[in-house]
Design a protein around this motif. Sequence first.
Motif, PDB file in Angstrom:
ATOM      1  N   GLY B 419      63.501  53.632   7.260  1.00 57.90           N
ATOM      2  CA  GLY B 419      63.818  53.118   5.928  1.00 57.90           C
ATOM      3  C   GLY B 419      64.368  54.256   5.096  1.00 57.90           C
ATOM      4  O   GLY B 419      65.302  54.943   5.509  1.00 57.90           O
ATOM      5  N   SER B 420      63.762  54.504   3.935  1.00 56.92           N
ATOM      6  CA  SER B 420      64.241  55.586   3.071  1.00 56.92           C
ATOM      7  C   SER B 420      63.494  56.892   3.340  1.00 56.92           C
ATOM      8  O   SER B 420      63.706  57.882   2.659  1.00 56.92           O
ATOM      9  N   GLU B 421      62.594  56.857   4.325  1.00 62.44           N
ATOM     10  CA  GLU B 421      61.839  58.072   4.625  1.00 62.44           C
ATOM     11  C   GLU B 421      62.580  58.946   5.627  1.00 62.44           C
ATOM     12  O   GLU B 421      63.028  58.454   6.678  1.00 62.44           O
ATOM     13  N   PHE B 422      62.660  60.237   5.328  1.00 60.58           N
ATOM     14  CA  PHE B 422      63.297  61.190   6.246  1.00 60.58           C
ATOM     15  C   PHE B 422      62.266  62.267   6.544  1.00 60.58           C
ATOM     16  O   PHE B 422      61.830  62.982   5.653  1.00 60.58           O
ATOM     17  N   ARG B 423      61.865  62.337   7.805  1.00 59.35           N
ATOM     18  CA  ARG B 423      60.859  63.333   8.183  1.00 59.35           C
ATOM     19  C   ARG B 423      61.464  64.405   9.091  1.00 59.35           C
ATOM     20  O   ARG B 423      62.242  64.087   9.993  1.00 59.35           O
ATOM     21  N   LEU B 424      61.028  65.656   8.850  1.00 60.37           N
ATOM     22  CA  LEU B 424      61.272  66.731   9.810  1.00 60.37           C
ATOM     23  C   LEU B 424      59.975  66.903  10.589  1.00 60.37           C
ATOM     24  O   LEU B 424      58.921  67.160   9.993  1.00 60.37           O
TER      25      LEU B 424
END
Lengths: 549, 549
Positions: B419-424
């Motif tokens: 969705g709108s979450e961006f994880r490293l």
Amino acid sequence: MATNITNTNSIDPRDVGTPDDWIPRHPEMVRLTGKHPFNAESPLSLLMDQGFITPNPLHYVRNHGPVPKLHWDTHRLIVDGLVSKPLNLSMNDIEKFPYKEFPVTLVCAGNRRKELNMIKQSKGFNWGSVAVSCAIWKGVPLNYILKLAGINLDDCINDPRYICFIGADKLPNDYYGTSIPLEWCLNDINDVILAYEMNGERLPPDHGYPLRVIIPGCIGGRMVKWLSRITISNEESDSYYHYHDNRVLPSEYDVDRANKEKIWYNPNYIINYLNINSVITSPAHNEYILLSNYFNNNNNNNNQMYTLKGYAYTGSGNKITRVEISLDDGKTWILAKLNQPELDHPVVLKRGINPIPRYWCWSFWSLTISFYSFIRCEEISVRAWDATQNTQPRNPTWNVMGMMNNSHFRVKINTIVQGSEFRLIFEHPTQPGNLSGGWMVKSEISSPKLLTFSKNSELSTNNSEKIPTFNINDVAKHNNEKDCWIIIDQKVYDCTKFLKNHPGGISAILINAGKDVTNEFNDIHSTKARDLLKNFYIGNLVVSHKAKM
Amino acid sequence: MATNITNTNSIDPRDVGTPDDWIPRHPEMVRLTGKHPFNAESPLSLLMDQGFITPNPLHYVRNHGPVPKLHWDTHRLIVDGLVSKPLNLSMNDIEKFPYKEFPVTLVCAGNRRKELNMIKQSKGFNWGSVAVSCAIWKGVPLNYILKLAGINLDDCINDPRYICFIGADKLPNDYYGTSIPLEWCLNDINDVILAYEMNGERLPPDHGYPLRVIIPGCIGGRMVKWLSRITISNEESDSYYHYHDNRVLPSEYDVDRANKEKIWYNPNYIINYLNINSVITSPAHNEYILLSNYFNNNNNNNNQMYTLKGYAYTGSGNKITRVEISLDDGKTWILAKLNQPELDHPVVLKRGINPIPRYWCWSFWSLTISFYSFIRCEEISVRAWDATQNTQPRNPTWNVMGMMNNSHFRVKINTIVQGSEFRLIFEHPTQPGNLSGGWMVKSEISSPKLLTFSKNSELSTNNSEKIPTFNINDVAKHNNEKDCWIIIDQKVYDCTKFLKNHPGGISAILINAGKDVTNEFNDIHSTKARDLLKNFYIGNLVVSHKAKM
């Protein structure tokens, strides 16, 4: 096959007019810092021809300034500081003491620096891969002298003690001196000696006549030459050179930042022991294989084999335990044959092998492979391992002093096709000093750069007046301490006021006063020195021939 | 923030039915060799939470077989061989002698072996990056005992002397023993002790109760546990384990070639001292950064910074002099902050700092950087340097014993968009034992492989008869020394005749007799063991559910 190298008695023309014009030097030594001071290494193949022991005339030399003219009969060694019985010894005293005699490989911490300088110019000059040599040194064990002065190991237990060595050479930043922890010298197995013989002869002047320190396993920079004083102290040596030389600073430090943060005094960055290193010596630089010669002798297997060769060393008395060759940029490694002549050397056998072995000498390695292996190979790499299970890194780590480069030594294989001839040509990373050649060398750095000049030149002065011009005869007249001009890259500089501030000493400039010093300057000076130079710019050289770009 | 780790008194269910079912063990320890023998490391983050000193229950354990059940009151230490006064000491005798107490970091030579096993299975089991721990050890200086037995340094001068240590553990290839040169133990600055306390308590059984050797700067494999005998000899230890363990062989050697060429006895390949190593511990494996959390707090600079952390160590008493981080695969390196708690530790301060510093403990490093640095970064690498100016190689060098891996520790940065979450998400190279995860781990190696069978199966017998089948209850009946079946990868093996030849000991098989040992077998066995296994194949397991591919 060893070339017969004998001592020479004649003075090299390049030394005439320098303070060292009384010292015979071998003409084949590659000079790395112009005329003076003398810093030199043997051509690599010539050194390898000699085998395990390097003849004195071919041993690498690292001098910071003029060689002091000392005499056996008058030289004294003072031992003072935290000792109960200060000593003042003559050379005859020293020669009567018990001695040790054994081979030691000496290495300058700057060995292979030119590879770093090809990445970015460091503060140091262009050592190739021969800042390494091996001689048989004879001298009194330092712990014998120390005991004579009333020192024993218990003195070290309660607070730190350093042994500070002072040489007789006079340098721009006072004397050359350095120190190491006293304990290292007291332990007999570390074999620290004060040497007065090298390969069975009195020390040559370039190697510290009449007396120098030998600290096996350490970098050359700690083995003070022309030794005149030993001081036992609670503090490290206070010599400028102890702090500002023989340090490996992290890559991000340039000299300005190092000075600002006083990082020279951070004990993490001192170099004492040698690190692991290895070099390919066969194939030599520019050696080639003519493919037809190999293919024409199909019935003779020997003709189809090639023996790679080289040297390896490590520090602290550790043993080189393996050397490996890669023909595929490190993907796979082939075990080479190790040859460690140290323990079989007659001098060592006569002395008796230390039951607690310490390895003070270089090892040689070889690997015989089919020449077919080269045909599709781009480069040959070598790496060594030592008894600590450490090995060399693949890539060099640049540092501002250009020290301790021990990245994989990589020889490239190029091809030349001429008519029906197909050659594989081997290329080392660099050639020493200002010699051209080597795959790391982008341009012929030794050729003077002929520039065109304009008002917008970065070297032009602030005002837009016409720039003065001089011819070579004009410049030649300004050739003394009170009036000293030099030419660098077709520009004229008046260095008179700078003479006393020159880090390399007054004489290093004066011997070239009134002359073109482009090569000498470019070989050893940093970007900072170039910036400084601008202050002394007075005009341009007029040349009689048309400048070529 | 240190988690409060207390000793446990309860027996782990996994130890029930093994020879070690009397030893309380911490439940969080990651077991690396199935049920038995006990080889285990702490989860990395849990270890790091403890800081400089590792609590006893979390200290890594390397056992070759069952822990011997020894008693303080009856245990004896024999000192014999080339001594003028043989000794037979009780623990009470030993406890009355002078002692040293100081922290030492112990490291197994197999630390980080799983990274090598991911390249190709070695003979060793899957250590992650926590075959390292640090405890305060207290014991009698070994040189005190040696002097009591009439030994002095002069004895070593004329011929080599080794000190051979023998443990009380009974193993398939006789006793566990090893040796080191006597001189190393006689030199007081090397701090070799016979330890009877660990972090202020009597030694736990897994750590050698009641007495073990501690040789700072050496690999754990030389620090014999359950010490029962010391023999001074002109020869190295004759223990099988002295030659066939703790060796780094060149990559081209497998076990067969090593046996054929007897390379185990080549002194170049013994491991004594630790090499340089470093590991990234923060970010942890699977730790992640949610970008929105960082971008939502623009005014708070602290929220935009991340502190990388880790450990580093080296051997021989050398000092770690720098640690550097690269975010661009080694093109550039950033100097990290070093924290060396060793010299400031209260126990060390009380003892007095050695004027000739030796570094026996790990260092910690940290580097605080903007989290922006991660956004376009693919991986984080670490490398350490020590006082010998050596550093770590970029790439691992596989060796058949899986030893001494000290290549750059590299943490990959992956991204997950939901969705709108961006994880490293940070990924370590491996996870210890049969734990899944890690960028080097190509498949879930811990999951049993369900095979389909055909007449062409490589494991099928030579004749083409119908292969016998068994169900799990059939196999379960064959559960003792005289009739021992096991299941591996849905195949049934009758190991009865092999029991006495098992390199890991009879009990290692017997505790699993009649059971499915797929995990235990796959964790630790070599290709050679797999080949051997074929000889005992008797049929296939019938499974009630449909096999999934």
